[in-house]
Write a protein that holds these residues in place. Structure first.
Motif, mmCIF file in Angstrom:
data_model
loop_
_atom_site.group_PDB
_atom_site.id
_atom_site.type_symbol
_atom_site.label_atom_id
_atom_site.label_comp_id
_atom_site.label_asym_id
_atom_site.label_seq_id
_atom_site.Cartn_x
_atom_site.Cartn_y
_atom_site.Cartn_z
ATOM 1 N N PRO A 1 0.806 -1.237 0.000
ATOM 2 C CA PRO A 1 0.000 0.000 0.000
ATOM 3 C C PRO A 1 0.835 1.281 0.000
ATOM 4 N N ILE A 2 2.069 1.231 0.498
ATOM 5 C CA ILE A 2 2.831 2.494 0.518
ATOM 6 C C ILE A 2 3.295 2.872 -0.886
ATOM 7 N N LEU A 3 3.481 1.880 -1.738
ATOM 8 C CA LEU A 3 3.813 2.216 -3.124
ATOM 9 C C LEU A 3 2.589 2.829 -3.796
ATOM 10 N N TYR A 4 1.455 2.200 -3.530
ATOM 11 C CA TYR A 4 0.200 2.764 -4.050
ATOM 12 C C TYR A 4 0.040 4.211 -3.596
ATOM 13 N N LYS A 5 0.237 4.447 -2.299
ATOM 14 C CA LYS A 5 0.062 5.794 -1.743
ATOM 15 C C LYS A 5 1.002 6.786 -2.389
ATOM 16 N N ALA A 6 2.269 6.390 -2.509
ATOM 17 C CA ALA A 6 3.276 7.302 -3.064
ATOM 18 C C ALA A 6 2.910 7.695 -4.491
ATOM 19 N N ILE A 7 2.347 6.751 -5.226
ATOM 20 C CA ILE A 7 1.941 7.066 -6.601
ATOM 21 C C ILE A 7 0.619 7.818 -6.608
ATOM 22 N N PRO B 1 16.526 13.023 -5.152
ATOM 23 C CA PRO B 1 16.253 12.738 -3.738
ATOM 24 C C PRO B 1 14.787 12.980 -3.394
ATOM 25 N N ALA B 2 14.101 13.780 -4.205
ATOM 26 C CA ALA B 2 12.720 14.145 -3.872
ATOM 27 C C ALA B 2 11.695 13.174 -4.441
ATOM 28 N N SER B 3 12.115 11.983 -4.772
ATOM 29 C CA SER B 3 11.162 11.032 -5.346
ATOM 30 C C SER B 3 10.357 10.318 -4.264
ATOM 31 N N ASP B 4 9.057 10.486 -4.336
ATOM 32 C CA ASP B 4 8.163 9.765 -3.415
ATOM 33 C C ASP B 4 8.166 8.281 -3.743
ATOM 34 N N VAL B 5 8.173 8.010 -5.063
ATOM 35 C CA VAL B 5 8.108 6.622 -5.522
ATOM 36 C C VAL B 5 9.337 5.857 -5.019
ATOM 37 N N ALA B 6 10.508 6.461 -5.182
ATOM 38 C CA ALA B 6 11.727 5.798 -4.714
ATOM 39 C C ALA B 6 11.701 5.617 -3.198
ATOM 40 N N THR B 7 11.175 6.610 -2.489
ATOM 41 C CA THR B 7 11.115 6.502 -1.034
ATOM 42 C C THR B 7 10.309 5.259 -0.629
ATOM 43 N N GLY C 1 12.957 10.739 1.932
ATOM 44 C CA GLY C 1 13.158 11.428 0.658
ATOM 45 C C GLY C 1 13.279 12.925 0.861
ATOM 46 N N ALA C 2 14.055 13.570 -0.015
ATOM 47 C CA ALA C 2 14.201 15.027 -0.065
ATOM 48 C C ALA C 2 14.920 15.632 1.144
ATOM 49 N N ALA C 3 15.667 14.811 1.860
ATOM 50 C CA ALA C 3 16.361 15.340 3.031
ATOM 51 C C ALA C 3 17.858 15.021 3.008
ATOM 52 N N ALA C 4 18.358 14.645 1.836
ATOM 53 C CA ALA C 4 19.782 14.342 1.650
ATOM 54 C C ALA C 4 20.019 14.300 0.141
ATOM 55 N N PRO C 5 21.242 14.162 -0.324
ATOM 56 C CA PRO C 5 21.463 14.126 -1.777
ATOM 57 C C PRO C 5 20.741 12.970 -2.478
ATOM 58 N N THR C 6 20.447 11.904 -1.760
ATOM 59 C CA THR C 6 19.645 10.821 -2.343
ATOM 60 C C THR C 6 18.543 10.451 -1.354
ATOM 61 N N VAL C 7 17.586 9.687 -1.859
ATOM 62 C CA VAL C 7 16.684 9.022 -0.925
ATOM 63 C C VAL C 7 17.582 8.089 -0.107
ATOM 64 N N VAL D 1 9.674 16.903 2.068
ATOM 65 C CA VAL D 1 10.196 15.729 2.768
ATOM 66 C C VAL D 1 9.209 14.604 2.526
ATOM 67 N N SER D 2 9.707 13.391 2.340
ATOM 68 C CA SER D 2 8.785 12.259 2.352
ATOM 69 C C SER D 2 9.385 11.122 3.172
ATOM 70 N N ILE D 3 8.498 10.354 3.731
ATOM 71 C CA ILE D 3 8.912 9.261 4.624
ATOM 72 C C ILE D 3 8.112 8.012 4.278
ATOM 73 N N ALA D 4 8.799 6.869 4.226
ATOM 74 C CA ALA D 4 8.087 5.598 4.105
ATOM 75 C C ALA D 4 8.663 4.650 5.150
ATOM 76 N N VAL D 5 7.758 3.995 5.834
ATOM 77 C CA VAL D 5 8.176 3.086 6.904
ATOM 78 C C VAL D 5 7.503 1.731 6.701
ATOM 79 N N ALA D 6 8.275 0.654 6.895
ATOM 80 C CA ALA D 6 7.670 -0.692 6.947
ATOM 81 C C ALA D 6 8.266 -1.371 8.169
ATOM 82 N N ILE D 7 7.409 -1.779 9.072
ATOM 83 C CA ILE D 7 7.907 -2.333 10.337
ATOM 84 C C ILE D 7 7.198 -3.657 10.636
ATOM 85 N N THR D 8 8.021 -4.659 10.982
ATOM 86 C CA THR D 8 7.455 -5.974 11.309
ATOM 87 C C THR D 8 7.610 -6.205 12.807
ATOM 88 N N VAL D 9 6.502 -6.498 13.439
ATOM 89 C CA VAL D 9 6.502 -6.609 14.902
ATOM 90 C C VAL D 9 5.993 -7.978 15.323
#
Ligand SMILES: Cc1cc2nc3c(=O)[nH]c(=O)nc-3n(C[C@H](O)[C@H](O)[C@H](O)COP(=O)(O)OP(=O)(O)OC[C@H]3O[C@@H](n4cnc5c(N)ncnc54)[C@H](O)[C@@H]3O)c2cc1C
Lengths: 290, 759
Positions: free
Chosen positions: A94-100, A123-129, A219-225, A198-206
């Protein structure tokens, strides 16, 4: 004024043929996918090409294939729109869906590809993030054969990938997230039709309240994602309490190397990385619980 | 006035809407003249430089290049691109400081040379072959720095770069005494946004000297006749030798209140001896055409404990840029808005207009009143806060009423601010929303109000002179001839409705001829929301004259007296005996084709010069959500209560108000015109960096038309379009203030600035 300089145009029928052509013409040829990044760049003189190699006619590059328990593959010519419309992506990534989905330009999504997006290495790519957080692995083909590479390794620096002049990205593989995984994507924009500050993507397994595995992409907070590696390491094996998350968010902010530009300031980007990382982690954890 | 209206007040399709919706409307970009060349302008890369040498020989030799011009090829004559010096009561306050092409560059983007070639790409290539030797001069980018002794000087006549310092010409009372009397005084300094209007169609123009020796100009001007006169002056031609054609306009919002690239286009056409099209790219439009003035302005308000305003004062530094253009006029209007909105016995204002090496500014929608009123409305909220009063009550306490002078000083025929404010408050649930809990996690909620009065033209400060002509066709339809540019405000459709209503015809019976100085009568043009009110009155005047002729002819046929007749839906009736009737077409045709020799093309010429200037009124309510962790502002809802007098076409009026909401959103939140601090070059020079909101960013909107017809207006109409942003902007700022207590003095209020303000 913007003038598109004349170029020659080539439509290979196979990846081999394309790679061959790129080898023959060295740096003078460019791969053309959707063209929505490349053509405007050529118009303003930021990219030069005597030859364009359109890979659209190569059979099979547009497929999206969910291969069950393993994961999902999509080809270099899968458009952003087709990925957004894919039920498998909506359900399992779903985060790829969201980013797109948050990209407001329908035209850009109809023409642009996800692979084209990551090949630009902005670095500002949401998709890459999103793809960083999903642990995407790329298949790259040249005249000498095929290699596989993680997306982090692929994005070398600002505007620079590990691609050699005669290589083509053919496929992206997304491993299936293990059970107990929650994820979230968030970004900050000035208007809907804007590139992220700025963009952020998180995937966490608990499992049992303990963080087993986590990817935090910024994303968008350094020279690359990038992946917030220190933050990830600090969280792993920990109980995911509010305190742990707040601390992790602060660590993530510290991992940024932002700049000030017309879109935002370095300070804001650093601070917002912390805010978004915290919010994204909390949201991802709620999903795990649900 | 008759209350039974059959065309006025109806939502009829706007003029040429079909052509625009289907893409068949031709804009200049779609137009090509036989033998036409395309032009390109060489803009200065330096903020301040003298041209020592300019060598065009290489450019001239490039195949396809037909003409290259520099400052040596254009008239050695200064002008002001702002048209107002032609009609202003105080023309001495407008300065001529601009050449068609300059020997000295005063900002990055100043016009140095131009090329005409077979196509734009060749012209562009030729620009790169022009060799300019510049002596780069020290530059200054800030008005405060520019006023200091020893600062680089832009124009010889302006000591310390100050073009003019002036006091509000028609101040009243004693401001000092008013502040003495006050129980509280609030004072704040604001830096307004230098925002660019980003109209859809980048600035485009065509010019051609015909074989008949006449010059034809096609340009989306708001002032065809005044701009024709400017061109006549610059190029030393009689006005009659110039025909100005106004094509479809892809948005104007005040920017075509200045001459823009027309003089360069004309100079190229003259040199090349061929038709020229000059079309700016989006980037060029952003850096080479006029954004709003930036004001650094200190506003002060004094009040009694009960909320009565005792004094208002404004001190403005006008950061006008490298050329004068509208510096005086927008600033005077700014003062009018600031000092004139509320009842206040003591007012004073002064302004200093300052040159610096930044992009020159012009008149944009709201024309100074937008900025002046916004500052005042924010100060009112801060004062209410200090007094512990509801800002709504504070407004009601000081609101003007019918009979009070408007911001132009002319007594108002109508003014129902009180009713409008109460109506809006009721509809949005003001009391409850001001009082409710304002928190939800990191979200804070706020509600704000802004009110404004604008104008229906520029009476009494400018000459306001309008004409219209009506002539009947054989079939009973009419041609309405007038010179008004449809900038999106649908002035043409409204004029056709007014003509139809007055004549007793159907809307479809009115065929409008416009946009051509050869075939229409003189008109001062589209500015200050004056079109509907003023031209509307000229149209009524023309229609009444034509109708008189029509009724006299019909009276003979119907064997009745003219005063016993009426016209409805294309037929003349005897009022007492409606069985006795004749179609308007039969009357008109008979007047042209008869063997009695009594021939007449039924027609009428109407004129109008106003005495009144009834202000359209607005009261706008805005709800926002502010995220205190990110500083992001989300506008949730805007309720717009507007009094346009009478909405000739309510759909058009609503469109104007909704469009203004979008523009205010951009002004308050995202649109930032940024120049490089070292070079003076525009950095936000495309739509990727200069962020204009789109439909996706629109909040929920509700428009309520509070129609109170004014006796002097055509069917009661006032202006509405140009002032439509004025109350929206402060209502958003005040909602932010309510939500998080951040008082926005620097616009745009980006998330970064709000967050800074929260710390
Ligand atoms: C209006 C607009 C809005 C946008 N909004 C967003 C947004 O919100 N978020 C976001 O993340 N992105 C956004 N983008 C970026 C957009 O997603 C990318 O520009 C697009 O996906 C690029 O794909 P393309 O197929 O058009 O690439 P192209 O322009 O064809 O190619 C881009 C570059 O990649 C190279 N290339 C392409 N494919 C391959 C390949 N298979 N192998 C090797 N090299 C290759 C090309 O040679 C070229 O250098 C936006 C773009 C536009 C125009």
């Amino acid at each position: 004024m913007r003038v598109l300089k004349p170029f020659d145009y080539f439509e290979p029928g196979t990846v081999k043929e394309a790679a061959q052509f790129l080898t023959t013409h060295g740096g003078k040829a460019q791969v053309l996918a959707g063209g929505i990044d490349l053509i405007p760049r050529m118009r303003i003189g930021k990219k030069e090409a005597d030859y364009l190699v359109n890979i659209r006619k190569i059979p099979g590059l547009e497929t999206i294939e969910a291969s069950g328990a393993n994961g999902l593959k999509f080809g270099a010519m899968a458009t952003l729109h087709s990925l957004e419309a894919s039920k498998a992506i909506q359900d399992d990534y779903p985060i790829l869906y969201k980013a797109i989905h948050q990209i407001s330009s329908v035209q850009a999504k109809n023409m642009g590809t996800a692979v084209g997006n990551i090949c630009v290495a902005t670095p500002a790519s949401d998709v890459a993030t999103a793809l960083f957080a999903l642990g995407a692995e790329l298949t790259i083909e040249g005249v000498d054969g095929e290699r596989k590479e993680s997306i982090q390794k692929f994005c070398v620096d600002y505007g620079r990938t590990s691609l050699k002049e005669n290589e083509i990205v053919t496929e992206v593989f997304l491993p299936r997230p293990p059970a107990g995984t929650g994820s979230a994507f968030m970004n900050l924009i000035r208007t809907h039709a804007d590139i992220a500050k700025v963009s952020i993507a998180v995937a966490i397994t608990v499992r049992d309240g303990v963080c087993e595995k986590v990817r935090i992409a910024v994303g968008a907070a350094a020279p690359t994602v990038f992946r917030a590696i220190k933050t990830e390491a600090a969280l792993k094996g920990q109980k995911v309490t509010h305190e742990a998350i707040n601390e992790a968010a602060e660590t993530a902010a510290g991992e940024t190397k932002p700049i000030t530009d017309l879109r935002s300031t370095a300070e804001y980007r650093r601070e917002m990385t912390g805010v978004l990382a915290r919010r994204a982690m909390e949201k991802a954890l709620q999903q795990v619980k649900a | 006035m008759t209350e039974k209206l059959s065309v006025v007040g109806k939502r009829v399709p706007r003029w040429r809407a079909h052509d625009k919706a289907t893409g068949t409307a031709k804009f200049l970009a779609d137009t090509k003249l036989p033998g036409m060349l395309e032009g390109k302008i060489l803009f200065s890369p330096h903020a301040h430089a003298k041209i020592l040498k300019i060598d065009t020989s290489k450019a001239e030799k490039l195949p396809g290049v037909e003409a290259v011009i520099t400052w040596e090829d254009v008239p050695n004559k200064l002008f002001n691109p702002n048209k107002l010096d032609l009609i202003l009561v105080h023309p001495e306050l407008e300065f001529k400081d601009t050449y068609v092409l300059s020997e000295k560059a005063r900002f990055v983007g100043d016009r140095i040379a131009a090329v005409a070639a077979v196509d734009a790409a060749t012209a562009q290539e030729a620009l790169e072959l022009i060799e300019v030797e510049y002596e780069v001069l020290p530059a200054v980018f800030d008005p405060m720095e520019a006023m200091k002794p020893g600062a680089p000087k832009l124009h010889d006549f302006a000591e310390n770069n100050i073009s003019v310092h002036f006091d509000f010409p028609v101040a009243w009372g004693d401001a000092e005494a008013g502040f003495q009397e006050a129980d509280i005084v609030v004072e704040e300094t604001f830096r307004t946004a230098k925002n660019h209007i980003c109209q859809f169609e980048p600035c485009t123009c065509m010019a051609d000297f015909g074989a008949d020796g006449r010059l034809r100009i096609w340009s989306p001007s708001q002032h065809a006749f005044l701009h024709r006169r400017k061109i006549a002056e610059i190029f030393d031609m009689p006005e009659g030798m110039i025909q100005w054609i106004t094509p479809h306009v892809g948005g104007a919002f005040g920017k075509y209140g200045s001459l823009s690239i027309e003089p360069v286009c004309v100079a190229l056409a003259k040199k090349a001896g061929r038709p020229i099209k000059l079309e700016l790219s989006r980037e060029e439009d952003l850096f080479a055409t006029e954004p709003r003035q930036r004001y650094v302005s200190t506003g002060k308000i004094g009040l009694k404990k009960d909320g009565t305003i005792t004094a208002l004062q404004e001190k403005i530094i006008v950061d006008g840029g490298a050329y004068y253009t509208h510096n005086f006029s927008t600033t005077a209007v700014n003062m009018g808005g600031f000092l004139g909105l509320y009842r206040c016995p003591n007012v004073a204002a002064e302004a200093t207009c300052v040159y610096s090496n930044v992009h020159p500014t012009g008149g944009v929608r709201g024309y100074g009143n937008h900025e002046g009123t916004c500052m005042l409305e924010q100060l009112v909220d801060k004062a209410a806060d200090k007094l512990g009063m509801d800002p709504l009550d504070l407004r009601l306490k000081n609101a003007k009423k019918a009979g009070d002078p408007s911001s132009t000083g002319i007594p108002m025929e109508t003014c129902s601010f009180e009713e409008m404010i109460k109506l809006g408050a009721e509809k949005i649930g003001w009391k409850e929303k001001r009082a409710r809990k304002k928190e939800d996690g990191p979200k804070r909620y706020g509600i704000g109000i802004g009110i404004a009065m604008d104008v229906s033209g520029a009476q009494p400060f400018n000459i306001q002179h309008r004409n219209a002509f009506i002539k009947f066709n054989e079939d009973g339809s009419v041609n309405l001839l007038l010179n008004a540019a449809d900038l999106g405000q649908n002035i043409i459709g409204a004029m056709a409705q007014i003509a139809a209503e007055t004549l007793g015809l159907n809307y479809e019976d009115i065929h409008v001829v416009t946009g051509d100085t050869d075939s229409t009568l003189y008109d001062i043009g589209q500015h200050a929301s004056g079109g509907c009110y003023q031209i509307g009155n000229a149209v009524i005047n023309a229609a009444e004259k034509a109708k008189k002729q029509l009724l006299e002819r019909a009276a003979k046929k119907l064997e009745a007296a003219p005063e016993d007749l009426e016209v409805r839906e294309g037929h003349v009736y005897v009022i007492s005996d409606p069985e006795k009737t004749i179609s308007v077409g039969d009357v008109s045709r008979e007047a042209m084709y008869n063997f009695e020799g009594e021939h007449l093309n039924i027609s009428g010429q109407g004129s109008f010069s106003p005495v009144q200037n009834p202000p359209p009124l607005s009261a706008v309510f805005t709800e926002v959500e502010v995220d205190i962790e990110t500083g992001e502002v989300k506008v949730l809802k805007i309720l717009y209560v507007a009094d346009p007098g009478r909405a000739i076409n309510p759909a058009t009026v609503e469109g104007q108000l909704e469009g203004a909401i979008a523009q205010s959103l951009g002004y308050v939140l995202t649109e930032e015109y940024v120049s490089n601090r070292e070079t003076g070059a525009l950095e936000s020079d495309n739509l990727n960096t200069y962020k204009v909101p789109s439909t996706l960013d629109m909040p929920e909107t509700e428009v309520v038309l509070y129609e109170e017809p004014v006796p002097s207006g055509p069917f009661g109409a006032k202006g509405i379009a140009q002032g439509a942003m004025i109350a929206v902007t402060p209502s958003i700022a005040n909602a932010i203030y309510d939500a998080v207590g951040v008082f926005v003095t620097d616009m745009p209020a980006t998330a970064e600035r709000i967050l800074e303000g929260l710390k």
